[in-house]
Structures are given as structure tokens and as C-alpha cells.
Design a protein around this motif. Sequence first.
Motif, PDB file in Angstrom:
ATOM      1  N   ARG A 194       0.645  21.630 -14.934  1.00 52.44           N
ATOM      2  CA  ARG A 194      -0.062  22.877 -15.205  1.00 52.44           C
ATOM      3  C   ARG A 194       0.867  24.087 -15.056  1.00 52.44           C
ATOM      4  O   ARG A 194       0.845  25.012 -15.874  1.00 52.44           O
ATOM      5  N   ALA A 195       1.710  24.063 -14.036  1.00 57.46           N
ATOM      6  CA  ALA A 195       2.563  25.218 -13.753  1.00 57.46           C
ATOM      7  C   ALA A 195       3.625  25.424 -14.828  1.00 57.46           C
ATOM      8  O   ALA A 195       4.064  26.559 -15.057  1.00 57.46           O
ATOM      9  N   THR A 196       4.053  24.351 -15.473  1.00 61.46           N
ATOM     10  CA  THR A 196       5.142  24.452 -16.455  1.00 61.46           C
ATOM     11  C   THR A 196       4.642  24.399 -17.889  1.00 61.46           C
ATOM     12  O   THR A 196       5.438  24.216 -18.811  1.00 61.46           O
ATOM     13  N   ALA A 197       3.340  24.565 -18.085  1.00 60.79           N
ATOM     14  CA  ALA A 197       2.778  24.429 -19.441  1.00 60.79           C
ATOM     15  C   ALA A 197       3.416  25.392 -20.428  1.00 60.79           C
ATOM     16  O   ALA A 197       3.564  25.070 -21.613  1.00 60.79           O
ATOM     17  N   SER A 198       3.810  26.570 -19.971  1.00 61.10           N
ATOM     18  CA  SER A 198       4.396  27.560 -20.873  1.00 61.10           C
ATOM     19  C   SER A 198       5.924  27.563 -20.823  1.00 61.10           C
ATOM     20  O   SER A 198       6.557  28.437 -21.420  1.00 61.10           O
ATOM     21  N   MET A 244       0.817  -1.209   0.000  1.00 65.85           N
ATOM     22  CA  MET A 244       0.000   0.000   0.000  1.00 65.85           C
ATOM     23  C   MET A 244       0.854   1.263   0.000  1.00 65.85           C
ATOM     24  O   MET A 244       0.459   2.280  -0.549  1.00 65.85           O
ATOM     25  N   ARG A 245       2.030   1.178   0.626  1.00 70.16           N
ATOM     26  CA  ARG A 245       2.889   2.349   0.671  1.00 70.16           C
ATOM     27  C   ARG A 245       3.327   2.759  -0.729  1.00 70.16           C
ATOM     28  O   ARG A 245       3.353   3.956  -1.057  1.00 70.16           O
ATOM     29  N   ALA A 246       3.654   1.758  -1.584  1.00 74.66           N
ATOM     30  CA  ALA A 246       4.073   2.066  -2.951  1.00 74.66           C
ATOM     31  C   ALA A 246       2.929   2.676  -3.745  1.00 74.66           C
ATOM     32  O   ALA A 246       3.131   3.601  -4.534  1.00 74.66           O
ATOM     33  N   VAL A 247       1.706   2.165  -3.531  1.00 72.92           N
ATOM     34  CA  VAL A 247       0.539   2.721  -4.226  1.00 72.92           C
ATOM     35  C   VAL A 247       0.314   4.164  -3.805  1.00 72.92           C
ATOM     36  O   VAL A 247       0.062   5.052  -4.644  1.00 72.92           O
ATOM     37  N   ALA A 248       0.381   4.417  -2.483  1.00 71.22           N
ATOM     38  CA  ALA A 248       0.198   5.782  -1.990  1.00 71.22           C
ATOM     39  C   ALA A 248       1.288   6.705  -2.523  1.00 71.22           C
ATOM     40  O   ALA A 248       1.012   7.858  -2.904  1.00 71.22           O
ATOM     41  N   SER A 249       2.525   6.217  -2.566  1.00 75.36           N
ATOM     42  CA  SER A 249       3.632   7.034  -3.086  1.00 75.36           C
ATOM     43  C   SER A 249       3.421   7.364  -4.550  1.00 75.36           C
ATOM     44  O   SER A 249       3.664   8.490  -4.994  1.00 75.36           O
ATOM     45  N   LEU A 250       2.973   6.371  -5.308  1.00 79.35           N
ATOM     46  CA  LEU A 250       2.736   6.585  -6.733  1.00 79.35           C
ATOM     47  C   LEU A 250       1.607   7.592  -6.949  1.00 79.35           C
ATOM     48  O   LEU A 250       1.688   8.472  -7.819  1.00 79.35           O
ATOM     49  N   PHE A 251       0.555   7.479  -6.146  1.00 79.67           N
ATOM     50  CA  PHE A 251      -0.575   8.409  -6.256  1.00 79.67           C
ATOM     51  C   PHE A 251      -0.133   9.827  -5.900  1.00 79.67           C
ATOM     52  O   PHE A 251      -0.482  10.797  -6.597  1.00 79.67           O
ATOM     53  N   LEU A 285      -0.048  13.249  -8.276  1.00 77.84           N
ATOM     54  CA  LEU A 285      -0.678  14.522  -7.943  1.00 77.84           C
ATOM     55  C   LEU A 285       0.316  15.680  -8.057  1.00 77.84           C
ATOM     56  O   LEU A 285      -0.011  16.752  -8.593  1.00 77.84           O
ATOM     57  N   VAL A 286       1.512  15.469  -7.541  1.00 77.35           N
ATOM     58  CA  VAL A 286       2.536  16.510  -7.627  1.00 77.35           C
ATOM     59  C   VAL A 286       2.855  16.818  -9.087  1.00 77.35           C
ATOM     60  O   VAL A 286       2.963  17.981  -9.496  1.00 77.35           O
ATOM     61  N   GLY A 336       1.755   8.692 -19.819  1.00 80.29           N
ATOM     62  CA  GLY A 336       2.129   9.261 -21.095  1.00 80.29           C
ATOM     63  C   GLY A 336       0.983   9.930 -21.819  1.00 80.29           C
ATOM     64  O   GLY A 336      -0.147   9.996 -21.334  1.00 80.29           O
ATOM     65  N   PRO A 337       1.256  10.434 -23.032  1.00 81.93           N
ATOM     66  CA  PRO A 337       0.237  11.190 -23.779  1.00 81.93           C
ATOM     67  C   PRO A 337      -0.959  10.360 -24.201  1.00 81.93           C
ATOM     68  O   PRO A 337      -2.020  10.910 -24.488  1.00 81.93           O
ATOM     69  N   ALA A 338      -0.839   9.032 -24.233  1.00 79.63           N
ATOM     70  CA  ALA A 338      -1.949   8.185 -24.680  1.00 79.63           C
ATOM     71  C   ALA A 338      -3.043   8.050 -23.629  1.00 79.63           C
ATOM     72  O   ALA A 338      -4.163   7.648 -23.963  1.00 79.63           O
ATOM     73  N   TRP A 339      -2.727   8.377 -22.339  1.00 71.26           N
ATOM     74  CA  TRP A 339      -3.749   8.191 -21.312  1.00 71.26           C
ATOM     75  C   TRP A 339      -3.872   9.447 -20.436  1.00 71.26           C
ATOM     76  O   TRP A 339      -4.642  10.341 -20.748  1.00 71.26           O
ATOM     77  N   LEU A 340      -3.113   9.523 -19.335  1.00 67.06           N
ATOM     78  CA  LEU A 340      -3.272  10.639 -18.405  1.00 67.06           C
ATOM     79  C   LEU A 340      -2.654  11.932 -18.922  1.00 67.06           C
ATOM     80  O   LEU A 340      -3.063  13.022 -18.512  1.00 67.06           O
ATOM     81  N   GLY A 341      -1.659  11.828 -19.766  1.00 68.80           N
ATOM     82  CA  GLY A 341      -1.052  13.020 -20.343  1.00 68.80           C
ATOM     83  C   GLY A 341      -0.180  13.808 -19.394  1.00 68.80           C
ATOM     84  O   GLY A 341       0.092  14.989 -19.633  1.00 68.80           O
ATOM     85  N   LEU A 342       0.282  13.200 -18.293  1.00 72.36           N
ATOM     86  CA  LEU A 342       1.195  13.907 -17.385  1.00 72.36           C
ATOM     87  C   LEU A 342       2.543  14.150 -18.042  1.00 72.36           C
ATOM     88  O   LEU A 342       3.277  15.067 -17.645  1.00 72.36           O
TER      89      LEU A 342
END
Length: 448
Positions: A19-23, A1-8, A12-13, A67-73
Motif C-alpha cells: 500500500r505504501a509504495t503503490a505510487s 510452526m516457526r516457518a508458518v509464523a515467519s511467512l505470515f 503482513l509486512v 502473485g497477481p493471480a491470487w493475493l496480489g502482493l
Amino acid sequence: MRAVASLFALGLVMALLHRATASGSLEARATLALGFLLLAAHLGGDLARRARLPRITGYLLVGFAVGPAWLGLVRRDEVEALRFFGDAAIALLALAAGAEFPAVLAAPGRAALLRLTTGAVALPFAVVTLVVASVTPWLPLTVHRSFGDGVAAALVVGTLAAASSSTITMALVGELEAPGPFARGLLGVAVTQDLVVLLLFALGLALAKAATSAGALNLAAAAMAVEALAGSLILGAALGFALGRYLRLLARHTAVMLLATAFVTVEVARLARLESVLIALAAGFALQTSAPTEQQRLRRELGRSWVLVQVVGFALAGAALRLGVLAELWPWALLLVGLRVVSLRYGLRWAGRDARVPVALTRDGWLGLLSQGGVALTLAQLARRAFPQWGVSLETLMVAMIGVHQLAGPIGLHRALVRTDEIREGTPDAASAASGEARVVPARESLP
């Protein structure tokens, strides 16, 4: 669970930073994306291991998810900017895989290797080619083309169906620390398949010249494709011999030399329009042949950074996966996947009729040869340039098929290693990574 929480939390970060670095500049965004991918993929690999899956699967899935195919982070332009580093990591794996081939040729089981390779190549090629040729009136990329164009497409698709991925096999065998006879045999077959498929592709282009309608085959592009394949192998051999000579003179800084070799391979391939995976395979073969002692030094150094190489290579490969094309072509992609899997299984069963072929490879070898990538993707790109009228559609279909095998292949190989008792279910496969132990397969006989 710790790895899942860390990944989540990490996701989020990254979403906030996204968003902050979009430009921001592409270089800054790509650097941030690389750091995020390394951390996220490492956590994904840990989760995959706990789920009794190979770490590579975790790297690929996390890369695809963010990646761009799903979440786009990680944006598409950032993936393209980082492609150089991903190609360099894959080149290092190909260098290690190529170095295993001389041991395969020198082993007493050459006849068994030849028969296994024949079964793994001939039956998938024949079955997929015949089926695709028979459905050309309904296949989207040939529905409005002549029968000759359909035959040419069938030859290309059949050739790609006969390919496996020696780099993924090499990566997983090293990750699982399973250099037993089954793992070494699979690696030998996968490397041999790469070479045979290159010849098949060149032969297929020659046959396509006689079968296709006017303008369907770009002769100049086809000739350049064959020249690129041959040039990559020749340049790789020269690089391997030069690297061996240099390492004899330089006893230190092996890690720097290893990194420089990967970067030079990728950059030369880009500038000369060659294929970095083939250059690295040929370089590994030439280095092991001409300077085996120096190759052992290079192998030990690569073993110390084995996990990092995997994370970089496969996290970026996952981010570049284009599985969205399955939405339109999934019936055809699944048909090709099914045909390849079944024919591969029965091809190795045919090979097992020879008493010299190990029973384990006959029974479970097909699971270990499911992976595709590297050479198959290279040939798909070359086919797109050789057939300008329908090459884009052909590449799209092939990328969809390769993507499925890229994700399923490591799981199949892991399962095969478990079934042959070369690893145990739930083995902590990367436990030695932190201690810096070399984990690359030793150059020994591939078949008993």
C-alpha cells in the motif's frame, strides 16, 4: 510452526509496503517485490520439505499465492519487470541440462533411451491429437472453424502434450542430490524429448499449411517460428563453443562468467526474438562437447548457487502462473491432462517390452516426466503467433494444461525417486546448500 509464523508475518509486512509504495516507481517496487519473493519462497521451500514435498513445489506455490493471480502482493507489472531475472535463472538450469546430453549419447544405453523417448513422445502425441481432432465441433477454440483448422489445432496440442520439462527435471534432480541411474535416465529422456518436440512442431506447421482454411495460418509468422527454433539452437551452439574457449583462457571469475552467460543469453534472445531456453540447452551441449573440463568448473560454480537459482526461477514462474483460465476451460484442460498422463504411462510400458529398458523407468518413469514448462511454453507462444485467428485461445488452453503439469510434475518426480529408492522419504534434500557443495548431476551414463 516457526516457518508458518515467519511467512505470515512477512506477508503482513509486504501488504503494508504494498500500500505504501503503490505510487512509487516501477523499478523500486520491482526491487522490493524481488526481495519479498526470495524470502517468502525460501520459507515456502522449507515448509514443502517438511511436508515431504520437493522445495520447487513450495517455490511455485508461494510465488503463485503472493502473485497477481491470487493475493496480489506482487503486482503484474512487477512480475513483468522481473521476468529478465527469472528467465536468466531458468537459462542456467537449461545450460546444466544441455550439458548432460553428450553423456547420454555416449552411454551404452542409447537404444533404451531411444525406445523410452519414442514411447514418451509418440503415444501422447498420437492419443491427444486424435482425441482433439475428434472433438473439434465442441472444442471452444475450433467450434466455429473448419475441420482442417481443427486438425491443425490438434497437431499443435498433441505436440505440446509430447513435451516434458528438462529444466524442472534438472532442478529437482540437483535439489534432491539423486544422480542415480533412474534420475539420470529421466533427465536424458526429458532433454531428448525437447529436441524431438521441436522437430514435431516444425512438421506440424508444415502439415497445417495444407489443412487450414484461408487466413488461419500466418505463413510469415510460421516461418519465423521455425527460424526462431533453428536460430536459437545455432546461436546456442556458437555460444557454448565460445564460452569453452574463453574459460580455457580465463582461470578465474567463473561465477561472473556464469552470470554473464545467463544475462547475455536472455538479452540476445529478447533482441533477436529467439528462445533463451533453447539457446541455453544448445550452449550446454556444445560446451560439454568442446570443453568438458571447463564445463565441470562451470558446473561446480553453479552448484554453489543452486538453491538461489531455483528460488529466483521458480518463485517468479509461480507468480506468472495463469491458472485463472481454468475457471472457463477446466473440463478441456483436465481432459488433456488426463490423456497425457495415461498415454505417457502406457507409452513407457510399451518401451519396457524391450529387455534393455530398465524396469524402474518402465514402472515409474511416467511420474518423473509429468513436468512441463520451458519448451512447452515457448511452443505455445509461437503457436499463438502462427495462428492469428484462434491462436490466443489455443495458447490459453495450453497454458492452463502446462500450469497443472508445472505444479504436479515436481511432486510426481519426487514420488518416483522415493519409489526407486534414490532418495528416502523425508530426506533433507537441501542440507548441503548452506555449505556450498556442488549439487549438480555429474555427467555420467544416463542408463545402465
